[in-house]
Design an enzyme around this catalytic site. Structure first.
Site, PDB file in Angstrom:
ATOM      1  N   ASP A  87       0.849  -1.189   0.000  1.00  0.00           N
ATOM      2  CA  ASP A  87       0.000   0.000   0.000  1.00  0.00           C
ATOM      3  C   ASP A  87       0.894   1.251   0.000  1.00  0.00           C
ATOM      4  O   ASP A  87       1.811   1.352   0.833  1.00  0.00           O
ATOM      5  CB  ASP A  87      -0.867  -0.046   1.273  1.00  0.00           C
ATOM      6  CG  ASP A  87      -1.948   1.006   1.298  1.00  0.00           C
ATOM      7  OD1 ASP A  87      -2.408   1.428   0.219  1.00  0.00           O
ATOM      8  OD2 ASP A  87      -2.357   1.403   2.411  1.00  0.00           O
ATOM      9  N   GLU A 139      -2.001   5.782  -8.674  1.00  0.00           N
ATOM     10  CA  GLU A 139      -2.878   6.811  -8.076  1.00  0.00           C
ATOM     11  C   GLU A 139      -2.752   8.109  -8.858  1.00  0.00           C
ATOM     12  O   GLU A 139      -1.662   8.565  -9.167  1.00  0.00           O
ATOM     13  CB  GLU A 139      -2.516   7.045  -6.601  1.00  0.00           C
ATOM     14  CG  GLU A 139      -3.351   8.180  -5.982  1.00  0.00           C
ATOM     15  CD  GLU A 139      -3.272   8.252  -4.460  1.00  0.00           C
ATOM     16  OE1 GLU A 139      -3.052   7.208  -3.818  1.00  0.00           O
ATOM     17  OE2 GLU A 139      -3.435   9.365  -3.920  1.00  0.00           O
ATOM     18  N   ALA A 216     -11.228   5.444   3.284  1.00  0.00           N
ATOM     19  CA  ALA A 216     -12.658   5.109   3.323  1.00  0.00           C
ATOM     20  C   ALA A 216     -13.181   4.775   4.720  1.00  0.00           C
ATOM     21  O   ALA A 216     -14.318   4.334   4.864  1.00  0.00           O
ATOM     22  CB  ALA A 216     -12.920   3.943   2.375  1.00  0.00           C
ATOM     23  N   SER A 217     -12.368   4.994   5.748  1.00  0.00           N
ATOM     24  CA  SER A 217     -12.838   4.638   7.095  1.00  0.00           C
ATOM     25  C   SER A 217     -14.048   5.456   7.511  1.00  0.00           C
ATOM     26  O   SER A 217     -14.206   6.618   7.130  1.00  0.00           O
ATOM     27  CB  SER A 217     -11.703   4.822   8.118  1.00  0.00           C
ATOM     28  OG  SER A 217     -10.880   3.680   8.141  1.00  0.00           O
ATOM     29  N   THR A 260      -7.687   3.298   9.380  1.00  0.00           N
ATOM     30  CA  THR A 260      -8.028   4.068  10.587  1.00  0.00           C
ATOM     31  C   THR A 260      -9.047   3.364  11.483  1.00  0.00           C
ATOM     32  O   THR A 260      -8.869   3.302  12.705  1.00  0.00           O
ATOM     33  CB  THR A 260      -8.564   5.459  10.161  1.00  0.00           C
ATOM     34  OG1 THR A 260      -7.488   6.150   9.516  1.00  0.00           O
ATOM     35  CG2 THR A 260      -9.052   6.261  11.342  1.00  0.00           C
TER      36      THR A 260
END
Ligand code: G3H
Ligand code: 13P
Ligand code: ZN
Length: 312
Positions: A87, A139, A216-217, A260
């Site tokens: 990641d 990205e 996206a947490s 997160t």
């Protein structure tokens, strides 16, 4: 071992199946044995495909060989398809070491670079990774808080659909991380959570590869309240509502990154135990419940993303 005899599969394989059936696969960041066990147990109990994600700072913390060794051992007995994904890799050296260590998917994050530099770096990575059968995520755009940004500032940060098309064509990435208003961490919005779904739709139309949502947490208020009760200072923490996640999946997102929420669940459980059982000093009795808390959060994500019962 997962049924087709492969230990770890690529993200491309996991995400292509998700795209065909309209669900998303969670990429869950691990930091240690307990967070890995949480991911493996959750995916086993939910019968869900899963992506185990590790950042360069986790690799530095745990050691590449320890980390890859643990995940490969997990995959030997897990009855679900699983990938090991780098990641936010920042350079070709890290990518190369991860591939050699057994990672089956890598992200090259050139989002800090200008368009041409990002393309050049990403291209080098796809050339290397594809020659070894490893899938690549690039990205374009930056994951920055854009709530109070002007229209021009937003345009500079969020992913431009036309540029995304060119980026994908020139780099041959398998997956693209898009910026539509999310950001990493526990403080994503001051006001109402808002994502640019119009932009996501336009990107989906232009770009044929798999799409990824970082940052996206959900930052659940119940965890924040509980952690606060046990001494955490997290005021103003806010994340992405579940409804937004469902909408993003319906518009073509097939990989969703969560870190997160897992960190919050892990540390909240530790706070609770240390406060409630001040005589406890056995690490297993402190970290064990923390693992369980992370596992429950992951299982909830798998149901939300629609990946439960999709192990193929
Ligand atoms: O984007 C990835 C994480 O949420 C932050 O990563 O603290 O492991 O570097 P790190
Ligand atoms: P969160 O900080 O929202 O969990 O995002 C994690 C992420 O994008 C990892 O790449
Ligand atoms: Zn990320």
């Amino acid at each position: 071992m997962y049924s087709d005899g492969n230990m770890l599969v690529t993200n491309k394989k996991l995400l292509s199946a998700a795209m065909a059936k309209g669900y998303a696969v969670g990429a869950f960041n691990i930091q240690n044995l307990e967070t890995l066990l949480a991911v493996v147990e959750a995916s086993t109990e939910e019968r869900s495909p899963v992506i185990v994600a590790a950042t360069p700072s986790t690799i530095k913390y745990a050691g590449l060989e320890y980390l890859a060794g643990m995940v490969k051992t997990a995959a030997e007995s897990a009855p679900v398809p699983m990938s090991l994904h780098l990641d936010h890799g920042k350079d070709i050296e890290t990518v190369s070491k991860c591939i050699d260590a057994g990672f089956t998917s890598v992200m090259i994050d050139g989002s800090r670079l200008n368009f041409e530099e990002n393309i050049a770096l990403t291209k080098r990575v796809t050339r290397l990774a594809h020659s070894k059968g490893i899938s690549v995520e690039g990205e374009l755009g930056r994951l920055a808080g854009v709530e109070e940004a002007t229209v021009e500032e937003k345009e500079a940060v969020l992913t431009d659909p036309e540029a995304a098309k060119e980026f994908v064509e020139r780099t041959s990435v398998d997956a693209l991380a898009v910026a539509i208003g999310t950001c990493h961490g526990a403080y994503k919005f001051k006001g109402e959570p808002k994502l640019d779904f119009k932009r996501l739709k336009a990107i989906r139309k232009k770009v044929k590869v798999l799409l990824v949502l970082h940052g996206a947490s959900n930052v659940p208020s119940w965890i924040i309240e509980k952690a606060t009760k046990y001494g955490a200072e997290l005021s103003g923490a806010k994340g992405i509502p579940d409804e937004h996640i469902k909408e993003a999946i319906s518009l073509g997102i097939t990989k969703i990154n969560i870190d997160t929420d897992l960190r919050l669940a892990f540390t909240c459980a530790i706070r609770e135990i240390l406060t409630g059982s001040p005589k406890e000093f056995d690490p297993r009795k402190i970290l064990g419940p923390a693992k369980e808390a992370v596992k429950e959060v992951i299982k909830g994500k798998m149901r939300l993303f629609g990946s439960s019962a999709k192990a193929f």
